[in-house]
Design a protein around this motif. Structure first.
Motif, PDB file in Angstrom:
ATOM      1  N   ALA A 116      72.268  17.843  38.603  1.00  0.00           N
ATOM      2  CA  ALA A 116      72.123  16.425  38.946  1.00  0.00           C
ATOM      3  C   ALA A 116      70.685  15.969  38.713  1.00  0.00           C
ATOM      4  O   ALA A 116      69.752  16.759  38.834  1.00  0.00           O
ATOM      5  N   LEU A 117      70.504  14.704  38.378  1.00  0.00           N
ATOM      6  CA  LEU A 117      69.172  14.147  38.160  1.00  0.00           C
ATOM      7  C   LEU A 117      68.763  13.178  39.263  1.00  0.00           C
ATOM      8  O   LEU A 117      67.793  12.416  39.124  1.00  0.00           O
ATOM      9  N   SER A 118      69.521  13.205  40.371  1.00  0.00           N
ATOM     10  CA  SER A 118      69.167  12.438  41.561  1.00  0.00           C
ATOM     11  C   SER A 118      69.859  13.089  42.747  1.00  0.00           C
ATOM     12  O   SER A 118      70.816  13.845  42.577  1.00  0.00           O
ATOM     13  N   ALA A 119      69.339  12.799  43.932  1.00  0.00           N
ATOM     14  CA  ALA A 119      69.934  13.361  45.148  1.00  0.00           C
ATOM     15  C   ALA A 119      69.727  12.407  46.311  1.00  0.00           C
ATOM     16  O   ALA A 119      68.613  11.919  46.515  1.00  0.00           O
ATOM     17  N   PRO A 120      70.788  12.141  47.088  1.00  0.00           N
ATOM     18  CA  PRO A 120      70.614  11.332  48.284  1.00  0.00           C
ATOM     19  C   PRO A 120      69.888  12.144  49.352  1.00  0.00           C
ATOM     20  O   PRO A 120      70.148  13.331  49.523  1.00  0.00           O
ATOM     21  N   VAL A 121      68.961  11.505  50.021  1.00  0.00           N
ATOM     22  CA  VAL A 121      68.215  12.139  51.108  1.00  0.00           C
ATOM     23  C   VAL A 121      68.512  11.328  52.359  1.00  0.00           C
ATOM     24  O   VAL A 121      68.207  10.133  52.403  1.00  0.00           O
ATOM     25  N   THR A 122      69.120  11.935  53.348  1.00  0.00           N
ATOM     26  CA  THR A 122      69.580  11.199  54.530  1.00  0.00           C
ATOM     27  C   THR A 122      69.062  11.839  55.818  1.00  0.00           C
ATOM     28  O   THR A 122      68.515  12.938  55.800  1.00  0.00           O
TER      29      THR A 122
END
Length: 181
Positions: A116-122
């Protein structure tokens, strides 16, 4: 190409004696590239062995990915983004509340992300600066850390309170202060 005595690649064979060479650091290679290494022996009279050793295959480590600005920044979340590192088969994400990455954010310490080239950070705290960095991996190993990116989360939302001073064509709106706004 042939390994030279200084560890670079050259067009002609370079001979090493067993007293001066049992290993050499080979430099000037291309990241995320597969190389085959084989060796050949020669005696003191200059007679070469008829063949080479079985080849040892090695793949160089990829470059670190380049982080870009976070998107979707909210009070408790953002999306980390980065560009592809050629040949990478996995990316790792670190998130911390300090620039030295001594205070890692839970769940984001060497988090494997696949390709993946993005990741959600929560699960973040409002109005807080988070520092993040990445590494890429291939069959050759893991890259060095990327440059560090920082993201400031949004302030908390204010809370609307009861209105006051109602009139025939007006009223006073009231709300609580939003921390960090």
């Amino acid at each position: 190409s042939f390994v030279q005595t200084n560890g670079t690649l050259g067009a002609s064979k370079a001979w090493f004696t067993t007293s001066t060479w049992a290993s050499v650091n080979i430099s000037g290679l291309t990241p995320s590239t597969s190389y085959a290494l084989d060796v050949q022996a020669r005696n003191g009279a200059g007679v070469e062995a008829p063949g080479f050793s079985p080849a040892v295959n090695v793949t160089t480590v990829p470059l670190a990915p380049a982080p870009s600005a976070a998107t979707g920044v909210e009070a408790e979340a953002f999306t980390a983004n980065w560009s592809e590192a050629s040949g990478a088969t996995n990316y790792f994400l670190d998130i911390a509340t300090d620039t030295n990455f001594a205070s890692m954010f839970a769940g984001y310490d060497n988090l494997a992300l696949g390709t993946a080239l993005s990741a959600p950070v929560t699960g973040l705290t409002f109005n807080t600066v988070y520092y993040w960095r990445l590494r890429s991996e291939n069959e050759g190993g893991v890259s060095t850390n990327s440059v560090t990116q920082s993201t400031l989360t949004a302030p908390a939302a204010p809370v609307a309170l009861a209105y006051s001073a109602p009139g025939t064509n007006q009223f006073t709106a009231n709300w609580s202060n939003a921390a960090g706004a």
